[in-house]
Scaffold this motif. Structure first.
Motif, mmCIF file in Angstrom:
data_model
loop_
_atom_site.group_PDB
_atom_site.id
_atom_site.type_symbol
_atom_site.label_atom_id
_atom_site.label_comp_id
_atom_site.label_asym_id
_atom_site.label_seq_id
_atom_site.Cartn_x
_atom_site.Cartn_y
_atom_site.Cartn_z
ATOM 1 N N GLY A 199 -5.733 -2.097 4.957
ATOM 2 C CA GLY A 199 -5.922 -0.853 5.762
ATOM 3 C C GLY A 199 -6.641 -1.047 6.999
ATOM 4 O O GLY A 199 -6.605 -2.313 7.469
ATOM 5 N N PHE A 200 -6.710 -0.245 7.731
ATOM 6 C CA PHE A 200 -7.428 -0.340 9.046
ATOM 7 C C PHE A 200 -8.773 -0.987 8.920
ATOM 8 O O PHE A 200 -9.493 -0.758 7.873
ATOM 9 C CB PHE A 200 -7.595 0.926 9.684
ATOM 10 N N MET A 201 -9.275 -1.839 9.849
ATOM 11 C CA MET A 201 -10.308 -2.561 9.667
ATOM 12 C C MET A 201 -11.530 -1.959 9.557
ATOM 13 O O MET A 201 -11.651 -0.852 10.368
ATOM 14 C CB MET A 201 -10.247 -3.641 10.937
ATOM 15 N N THR A 202 -12.313 -2.378 8.579
ATOM 16 C CA THR A 202 -13.960 -1.844 8.654
ATOM 17 C C THR A 202 -14.687 -2.526 9.746
ATOM 18 O O THR A 202 -14.056 -3.339 10.436
ATOM 19 C CB THR A 202 -14.413 -2.179 7.212
ATOM 20 N N GLU A 203 -15.966 -2.017 9.938
ATOM 21 C CA GLU A 203 -16.622 -2.778 10.974
ATOM 22 C C GLU A 203 -17.074 -4.188 10.576
ATOM 23 O O GLU A 203 -17.021 -4.966 11.473
ATOM 24 C CB GLU A 203 -17.926 -1.726 10.872
ATOM 25 N N LEU B 259 -6.282 7.916 4.182
ATOM 26 C CA LEU B 259 -7.312 6.917 4.423
ATOM 27 C C LEU B 259 -8.356 7.117 3.518
ATOM 28 O O LEU B 259 -8.997 8.123 3.676
ATOM 29 C CB LEU B 259 -7.496 6.592 5.862
ATOM 30 N N ASN B 260 -8.727 5.907 2.718
ATOM 31 C CA ASN B 260 -9.988 6.011 1.968
ATOM 32 C C ASN B 260 -10.992 5.449 2.743
ATOM 33 O O ASN B 260 -11.135 4.365 2.851
ATOM 34 C CB ASN B 260 -9.708 5.192 0.783
ATOM 35 N N VAL B 261 -11.848 6.381 3.551
ATOM 36 C CA VAL B 261 -12.744 5.999 4.443
ATOM 37 C C VAL B 261 -14.084 4.985 3.932
ATOM 38 O O VAL B 261 -14.547 5.498 3.102
ATOM 39 C CB VAL B 261 -13.280 7.156 5.361
ATOM 40 N N THR C 298 -14.698 5.253 18.950
ATOM 41 C CA THR C 298 -15.069 5.619 17.580
ATOM 42 C C THR C 298 -13.800 5.340 16.565
ATOM 43 O O THR C 298 -12.724 5.638 16.848
ATOM 44 C CB THR C 298 -15.647 7.169 17.411
ATOM 45 N N CYS C 299 -14.093 4.763 15.570
ATOM 46 C CA CYS C 299 -13.075 4.300 14.642
ATOM 47 C C CYS C 299 -13.536 4.438 13.243
ATOM 48 O O CYS C 299 -14.595 4.289 12.804
ATOM 49 C CB CYS C 299 -13.028 2.531 14.715
ATOM 50 N N LEU C 300 -12.432 4.571 12.315
ATOM 51 C CA LEU C 300 -12.622 4.695 10.971
ATOM 52 C C LEU C 300 -11.930 3.500 10.046
ATOM 53 O O LEU C 300 -10.727 3.486 10.588
ATOM 54 C CB LEU C 300 -12.049 5.759 10.242
ATOM 55 N N GLY C 301 -12.257 2.980 9.416
ATOM 56 C CA GLY C 301 -11.650 1.897 8.591
ATOM 57 C C GLY C 301 -11.673 2.235 7.271
ATOM 58 O O GLY C 301 -12.255 2.753 6.469
ATOM 59 N N GLY C 302 -10.724 1.608 6.418
ATOM 60 C CA GLY C 302 -10.559 1.693 4.983
ATOM 61 C C GLY C 302 -9.205 1.463 4.510
ATOM 62 O O GLY C 302 -8.380 1.163 5.075
ATOM 63 N N THR C 303 -8.868 1.394 3.214
ATOM 64 C CA THR C 303 -7.809 0.869 2.669
ATOM 65 C C THR C 303 -6.818 2.496 2.851
ATOM 66 O O THR C 303 -7.240 3.582 2.905
ATOM 67 C CB THR C 303 -7.576 0.779 1.133
ATOM 68 N N VAL C 304 -5.409 2.067 2.929
ATOM 69 C CA VAL C 304 -4.463 3.301 3.239
ATOM 70 C C VAL C 304 -3.636 3.352 1.990
ATOM 71 O O VAL C 304 -3.183 2.284 1.197
ATOM 72 C CB VAL C 304 -3.632 2.952 4.534
ATOM 73 N N ARG D 75 0.820 -1.106 0.181
ATOM 74 C CA ARG D 75 0.018 -0.006 -0.024
ATOM 75 C C ARG D 75 0.792 1.250 -0.015
ATOM 76 O O ARG D 75 0.159 2.222 0.558
ATOM 77 C CB ARG D 75 -0.902 0.019 1.298
ATOM 78 N N THR D 76 1.956 1.130 -0.468
ATOM 79 C CA THR D 76 3.151 2.248 -0.530
ATOM 80 C C THR D 76 2.744 3.441 -1.709
ATOM 81 O O THR D 76 2.145 2.540 -2.849
ATOM 82 C CB THR D 76 4.360 1.996 -0.737
ATOM 83 N N VAL D 77 3.036 4.373 -1.756
ATOM 84 C CA VAL D 77 3.028 5.467 -2.678
ATOM 85 C C VAL D 77 4.129 6.284 -2.618
ATOM 86 O O VAL D 77 4.731 6.293 -1.589
ATOM 87 C CB VAL D 77 1.624 6.103 -2.952
ATOM 88 N N ASP D 78 4.434 7.068 -3.716
ATOM 89 C CA ASP D 78 5.543 7.976 -3.484
ATOM 90 C C ASP D 78 4.858 9.210 -3.259
ATOM 91 O O ASP D 78 3.757 9.496 -3.028
ATOM 92 C CB ASP D 78 6.162 8.288 -4.923
ATOM 93 N N ALA D 79 5.876 10.056 -2.470
ATOM 94 C CA ALA D 79 5.732 11.344 -1.818
ATOM 95 C C ALA D 79 4.795 12.316 -2.677
ATOM 96 O O ALA D 79 3.874 12.924 -2.221
ATOM 97 C CB ALA D 79 6.903 11.929 -1.241
ATOM 98 N N GLY D 80 5.009 12.141 -3.875
ATOM 99 C CA GLY D 80 4.508 13.269 -4.967
ATOM 100 C C GLY D 80 2.897 12.839 -5.146
ATOM 101 O O GLY D 80 2.285 13.839 -5.111
#
Length: 319
Positions: free
Chosen positions: A59-63, A116-118, A153-159, A18-23
């Motif tokens: 990413g961080f876990m969804t519900e 984070l893509n919520v 309270t939590c937010l989940g989605g891909t990073v 799930r890495t991207v470049d800084a640009g």
């Protein structure tokens, strides 16, 4: 020419990246999305998610995934998972961000390192979490104390993570790099060992025994969970550098920094570590008695017995 040795598959079959470049990250941040500074634990989890340590998680876990882990011990059909990987957020940001939107994730200095893509916004029930993960709701358990100190309270989605601007740590490797090392060594068997302490005679015996029966050994020093009275990571790495330079065959031993926050999860944490070791490309994992235990909350051999009940990993377990 030697034929290459087949590597153990990543958990779930694919090593997540799930890495991207800084640009690319800068362009995403420029959209004006809301931002939060990551807490200590979340920052460690983010780094692990980015490079595939937690494969198959994206990413961080969804519900949906969180509830599956809590209720059934699964992160996907047929794949056991034991420790929720959550992004806890304060109610103010929770009220602002909706599924389908983006959230900028910053380091402690306020520098954007990821987005984070919520996909999910939800609240957890602390008692259910603690019973599932720790087997207790007692506030004398440090893991319970830690969870109760975080917002529910939590937010989940891909990073998407710019690793080039994430913190750098001594001997910090990635699963891709470790897998390349195993492949270069033509190691059909590579035993993983994890510790938070300097080496002692018992550990040295385990290392030498592993080297007698396997092609290679990885010693992973767990950092990120320093508490009062614990050894400083640099001290631990210094001692292992001495061992590698004077006693162990350097060409067969990989020294690795395994970043994990304090979990105190006993058998559930042992399973998470084994999952990470498989993603790093190691074929076997040494699990000692009371592995990742705390006080008398878990029986002496619980961290070994959990692998008799949860069987979806390919990595072999060595007691």
């Amino acid at each position: 020419m030697k034929s290459s040795v087949p590597l153990i598959p990543p958990y779930g079959g694919t090593l997540v990246d799930r890495t991207v470049d800084a640009g690319s990250l800068s362009r995403s941040v420029a959209t004006g999305a809301p931002a939060i500074k990551l807490a200590h634990d979340a920052a460690i989890h983010l780094g692990n998610l980015a490079v595939g340590c937690y494969s198959p998680l994206q990413g961080f876990m969804t519900e949906e995934i969180y509830q599956s882990v809590i209720a059934d011990g699964l992160c996907a059909p047929g794949l056991n998972w034991t420790i929720p990987i959550l992004l806890h957020v304060e109610t103010e940001i929770f009220a602002k961000v909706k599924p389908g939107e983006a959230l900028v994730l910053q380091n402690a200095n306020g520098v954007a390192v990821a987005t984070l893509n919520v996909e999910s916004a939800f609240s957890i029930a602390p008692d259910a979490y603690c019973k599932s993960v720790y087997g207790t709701t007692s506030k004398t358990h440090p893991g319970v104390q830690d969870l109760l100190g975080k917002p529910p309270t939590c937010l989940g989605g891909t990073v998407s993570v710019a690793m080039e601007i994430m913190p750098k740590f001594r001997y910090l490797s990635t699963p891709a790099v470790a897998r390349a090392w195993v492949e270069a060594k033509q190691a059909a068997t590579c035993v993983a060992f994890s510790t938070r302490n300097i080496c002692h005679l018992g550990h040295e015996y385990l290392h030498n025994t592993a080297l007698e029966s396997a092609d290679a050994l990885c010693i992973s020093i767990i950092t990120g969970a320093q508490v009062k009275g614990s050894f400083l990571p640099d001290v631990i790495f210094d001692t292992y550098e001495y061992l590698l330079g004077n006693h162990y065959p350097e060409d067969r031993v990989l020294l690795n920094n395994l970043r994990l926050p304090p979990i105190y999860g006993g058998p559930k944490e042992a399973f998470l570590q084994a999952t990470m070791m498989q993603n790093y490309g190691f074929t076997d994992f040494i699990v000692g008695r009371d592995h990742a235990g705390i006080g008398d909350f878990y029986s002496k051999y619980a961290s070994q017995k959990i692998f008799e009940m949860l069987t979806s990993l390919d990595i072999g377990i060595r007691p």
